[in-house]
Design an enzyme around this catalytic site. Sequence first.
Site, PDB file in Angstrom:
ATOM      1  N   ASP A 235       0.863  -1.183   0.000  1.00  0.00           N
ATOM      2  CA  ASP A 235       0.000   0.000   0.000  1.00  0.00           C
ATOM      3  C   ASP A 235       0.903   1.236   0.000  1.00  0.00           C
ATOM      4  O   ASP A 235       2.034   1.175  -0.465  1.00  0.00           O
ATOM      5  CB  ASP A 235      -0.955  -0.030   1.200  1.00  0.00           C
ATOM      6  CG  ASP A 235      -2.279   0.673   0.905  1.00  0.00           C
ATOM      7  OD1 ASP A 235      -2.240   1.887   0.630  1.00  0.00           O
ATOM      8  OD2 ASP A 235      -3.339   0.020   0.939  1.00  0.00           O
ATOM      9  N   HIS A 258       2.170   2.011  -3.173  1.00  0.00           N
ATOM     10  CA  HIS A 258       1.263   2.956  -3.820  1.00  0.00           C
ATOM     11  C   HIS A 258       1.783   4.385  -3.780  1.00  0.00           C
ATOM     12  O   HIS A 258       1.031   5.326  -3.997  1.00  0.00           O
ATOM     13  CB  HIS A 258      -0.121   2.882  -3.164  1.00  0.00           C
ATOM     14  CG  HIS A 258      -0.808   1.568  -3.334  1.00  0.00           C
ATOM     15  ND1 HIS A 258      -2.058   1.297  -2.816  1.00  0.00           N
ATOM     16  CD2 HIS A 258      -0.418   0.424  -3.966  1.00  0.00           C
ATOM     17  CE1 HIS A 258      -2.399   0.050  -3.114  1.00  0.00           C
ATOM     18  NE2 HIS A 258      -1.411  -0.498  -3.805  1.00  0.00           N
TER      19      HIS A 258
END
Length: 414
Positions: A235, A258
């Site tokens: 993430d 991310h």
Amino acid sequence: MRHTNLFIKLVLIFMCSSCCYGRRSKSHSASVHTYKQSFLNVEDFGAKADGKTDNYQAFKETWDSACSSFGSPRILVPESKTYFVKHVNFSGPCSSSVSLEIRGTIKSFPQMYDLPRRLWIKFEDVENLEILGGGTIDGNGQEWWNHSCKIKKTKPCQSQNAPTALTFKNCTNLKVSNVKVKNAQQMHMNFEDSNNVKAWGLSVAAPEHSPNTDGIHITRTTNIYITDSVIGTGDDCISMVNGSRNVQVTNVACGPGHGISIGSLGENGSENIVSGIFVKGVKMTGTTNGVRIKTWQGGHGTARNIEFDDIEMSNVSNPIIIDQHYCDKNKKCKQQKSGVQIENIMYKNIRGTSASKVAINFNCSESVPCRNIRLEKVDLAAHKKGRNVEAFCSQLTGLSEEQQYFPSCSKKLT
């Protein structure tokens, strides 16, 4: 004559008493105010590195002893040993500063189980805390990932119960250095309601497929400095949400993951404020986003005074992105008239290659447009040779082109 001798004796006794009392008082004062630093080994409190013992009680008793001690005690987790812990809460306030030196490994059990408030290891209400030592905190989160609805979409989602590995709540003058945090059940590190935080020399790692495993998460925290660290997870490498103020991120390697995100902000109509963010000297490799600001429609508040400087991208999708239509739900989000105001954003000295055709994406709100966006010395090209990149720029007010950049928004404004 007899009275004179008696008077002289009384004077001598008084002088001797005063002198002796003064010496004792000085010695006593020194013993009260001088403390020698104590070292507390978790094994002296019953911790066992046998692969089966839950060391909660031993760790808690070690902490309680340190927290109630004077003289800046240091807790030691010995080298080359692994201590399993189901969960533990280290609470203050403490009598003096405390340090935790992790030389070995603190590890979670592999099974899924209920944890209080979805927190595995938590430090709360502590001033002048230092975490160091070169050891490892291992969330052992594979089983939690396997039951995430992002992995098994057809089964009931249990990922909401997955704990954050390491939480610092309401801590002041906190230092975290030279520690490896890996394979968190969900988020790796969370700084919450804290002030004056310094973190450096961190290694945060989890597989790219691991869901919701943000590297470092910051909320309602002011004056936090993160530097000289390597983060690669499933993430956001670093996420900053409501109440993040005066945040500096420098010399960080990010990927996989991310990217570095501000938000999401404004979910469910909430009012969120983020300000004073400075990100410099970051290298991103293979991330699904670069530097990102994301907000929900319908929210309120501001994200302002944010600067991204000296960012190097390699094969990064969405290198520069503002998304005021963020929607992380299974169904389409409705168009709404309110939104979080995004303003005073600087992108400077950003270079490298994009894995996506759109390298600059300003998808701003129709009702609350982005204001005062500045780009200076931005140069992004396609990662694959022979391909082109472009900019998408919508609902911008006050776009400033300090120096030439590519791809350009100037012909794409709508």
